[in-house]
Scaffold this motif. Structure first.
Motif, PDB file in Angstrom:
ATOM      1  N   LEU A 381     -13.839  33.800  16.707  1.00  0.00           N
ATOM      2  CA  LEU A 381     -13.992  32.392  17.050  1.00  0.00           C
ATOM      3  C   LEU A 381     -13.072  32.005  18.197  1.00  0.00           C
ATOM      4  O   LEU A 381     -11.861  32.207  18.130  1.00  0.00           O
ATOM      5  N   SER A 382     -13.656  31.471  19.255  1.00  0.00           N
ATOM      6  CA  SER A 382     -12.869  31.063  20.411  1.00  0.00           C
ATOM      7  C   SER A 382     -13.585  29.929  21.123  1.00  0.00           C
ATOM      8  O   SER A 382     -14.785  29.700  20.932  1.00  0.00           O
ATOM      9  N   ALA A 383     -12.848  29.219  21.912  1.00  0.00           N
ATOM     10  CA  ALA A 383     -13.418  28.151  22.741  1.00  0.00           C
ATOM     11  C   ALA A 383     -12.627  28.103  24.029  1.00  0.00           C
ATOM     12  O   ALA A 383     -11.396  28.167  24.018  1.00  0.00           O
ATOM     13  N   ASP A 384     -13.315  28.038  25.132  1.00  0.00           N
ATOM     14  CA  ASP A 384     -12.620  28.003  26.413  1.00  0.00           C
ATOM     15  C   ASP A 384     -13.441  27.216  27.417  1.00  0.00           C
ATOM     16  O   ASP A 384     -14.646  27.013  27.240  1.00  0.00           O
ATOM     17  N   ALA A 385     -12.755  26.796  28.465  1.00  0.00           N
ATOM     18  CA  ALA A 385     -13.439  25.988  29.477  1.00  0.00           C
ATOM     19  C   ALA A 385     -12.539  25.780  30.682  1.00  0.00           C
ATOM     20  O   ALA A 385     -11.322  25.666  30.534  1.00  0.00           O
ATOM     21  N   PRO A 386     -13.139  25.710  31.860  1.00  0.00           N
ATOM     22  CA  PRO A 386     -12.387  25.246  33.024  1.00  0.00           C
ATOM     23  C   PRO A 386     -12.249  23.731  32.947  1.00  0.00           C
ATOM     24  O   PRO A 386     -13.146  23.038  32.446  1.00  0.00           O
ATOM     25  N   LEU A 387     -11.128  23.218  33.419  1.00  0.00           N
ATOM     26  CA  LEU A 387     -10.916  21.766  33.375  1.00  0.00           C
ATOM     27  C   LEU A 387     -11.594  21.114  34.578  1.00  0.00           C
ATOM     28  O   LEU A 387     -10.960  20.811  35.589  1.00  0.00           O
ATOM     29  N   ARG A 388     -12.876  20.934  34.470  1.00  0.00           N
ATOM     30  CA  ARG A 388     -13.672  20.288  35.506  1.00  0.00           C
ATOM     31  C   ARG A 388     -14.906  19.691  34.846  1.00  0.00           C
ATOM     32  O   ARG A 388     -15.246  20.009  33.711  1.00  0.00           O
ATOM     33  N   GLU A 389     -15.556  18.798  35.555  1.00  0.00           N
ATOM     34  CA  GLU A 389     -16.775  18.188  35.037  1.00  0.00           C
ATOM     35  C   GLU A 389     -17.764  19.275  34.637  1.00  0.00           C
ATOM     36  O   GLU A 389     -17.857  20.293  35.329  1.00  0.00           O
TER      37      GLU A 389
END
Length: 423
Positions: A381-389
């Motif tokens: 289980l993981s969650a990731d994202a670039p901080l952009r729209e």
């Protein structure tokens, strides 16, 4: 569902119960696919005659490593491929893809990506980002791409126009990566492959299959693709493989890739396994089941957060081509809170607070929640994202549905405690 060990607001518990009711028919469909793929994996083990002797370690050059050869056979059979190259010393999915690209492309060849720009970390490999040092571009390989349509689906008409006998490789990225376009089903890949072979019969159709393994009952190399590659700390490692990757497909192409991995002439015949075989075999065996658990977690997450008013893709009851679930959280603080909640639902490093950071290979800060037994394992289980729209969280994994479901609820709880759930 009872939660005596975690602080979860009654509002979230009630929403979780409603989400569980909504996805019940979806879970049945996932179980059917899992059952088929698990039988397929069992048949692959039987066909390879896997025995305890295959778990023995080899050292030095690794000559005559029977376990290494049997593992290749297991993956080739399970994937429906002529051959496979499965190694613990592929350090990432990007590394496996890079070995495959350099293994089959030569100076003067043209690589045509038909799913838009590839995943961020391949930019430097191709030579479209970074300083170009060691890239395909530096070695004289040309790169072109066909953009996706406005709805994020392949532009089949444009692909047919752009593919010609001068194209050596048609490259397909199955998963959405850090975008909101739909991931590709094997049927979509088969359609692209038919176009490519019609317009350029000698071209190589290659697929970045990361996150897609065992999501359907057939893999791209069983439906027209010549070559595919991926990471063992995603679906095909079953949450057991501690590292590694694979390349699978046409026998002659896999052989060429093995020459890139080691040296021309020795190829797959060398490479000590150093005692890693047992975990890689066990990971392969568990892979269909664990992938099914990740799909269940994704469906639950989609149902839960849609009840709180968030746009999700795919929707909870949509067919899935990979394990990734995107939740559009609309605000930076909501994205950060979501990831912090997922981290609290991890078995490892649950006390750690994830923060955005400048990650190599990306053009903006990235936040990652991943309390995993294997560092960076996306099947956990993981969650990731670039901080952009649009401030979307890309969630994936879940070694089992029960803990995955809890992680999604804790993500909602974290947002609730910040006063931003549903806003």
């Amino acid at each position: 569902m009872i939660y005596p060990y975690f602080k979860i607001d009654k509002k979230i518990q009630e929403a979780a119960q409603e989400a569980a009711r909504k996805i019940a028919p979806v879970l049945e469909r996932i179980e059917e696919i899992t059952d088929y793929n698990q039988q397929k994996m069992m048949a692959a083990f039987n066909a390879a005659g896997v025995s305890e002797s295959h778990f023995a370690a080899s050292t030095g050059y690794g000559y005559g490593d029977r376990g290494r050869d049997a593992l290749d056979q297991v993956y080739a059979t399970a994937f429906g491929a002529e051959d496979a190259l499965v190694r613990h010393n592929f350090v990432s999915g990007t590394h496996a893809l890079t070995v495959a690209l350099f293994g089959v492309l030569r100076p003067g060849d043209t690589m045509l990506s038909v799913t838009g720009i590839p995943y961020d970390t391949l930019g430097g490999v191709i030579g479209i980002t970074g300083d170009g040092n060691g890239s395909l571009k530096e070695f004289g390989v040309r790169y072109e791409q066909v953009e996706l349509k406005a709805d994020g689906t392949p532009d089949y008409e444009e692909i047919e126009k752009r593919v010609n006998p001068g194209i050596r490789m048609v490259y397909i990225q199955r998963s959405r990566g850090y975008s909101l376009r739909p991931s590709l089903f094997v049927e979509d890949i088969e359609r692209i492959a038919k176009i490519a072979k019609k317009k350029a019969p000698g071209c190589i159709v290659m697929v970045d299959n990361c996150y897609g393994e065992f999501v359907q009952t057939v893999e791209p190399v069983g439906r027209g693709a010549d070559l595919m590659a991926g990471s063992l700390i995603k679906n095909p490692g079953g949450g057991v493989a501690p590292t590694g990757g694979y390349i699978a497909g046409r026998k002659d192409l896999v052989e060429s890739c093995s020459y890139r991995l080691t040296t021309p002439g020795t190829g797959r015949e060398i490479g000590a396994t150093l005692g890693n075989n047992r975990e890689l075999f066990m990971g392969a065996f568990h892979a269909p089941h664990v992938t099914g658990e990740a799909l269940k977690t994704a469906s639950f997450t989609a149902a839960l957060f849609s009840l709180f008013g968030y746009e999700v893709t795919p929707k909870y009851d949509e067919p899935r081509a990979d394990i990734i679930q995107a939740v559009l959280l609309r605000r930076e603080e909501a994205l950060i809170a979501f990831c912090k909640g997922v981290q609290k639902g991890a078995p490892v490093d649950s006390f750690v607070t994830p923060e955005p950071w400048d990650m190599p290979g990306y053009d903006c800060k990235v936040i990652m929640a991943a309390g995993a037994f294997t560092l960076g394992a996306s099947i956990e289980l993981s969650a990731d994202a670039p901080l952009r729209e649009p401030y979307a969280a890309w969630m994936q994994g879940g070694l089992n549905y029960h803990s995955g479901r809890l992680g999604a609820m804790l993500a909602a709880q974290s947002m609730l405690e910040q006063g931003i759930l549903g806003k």
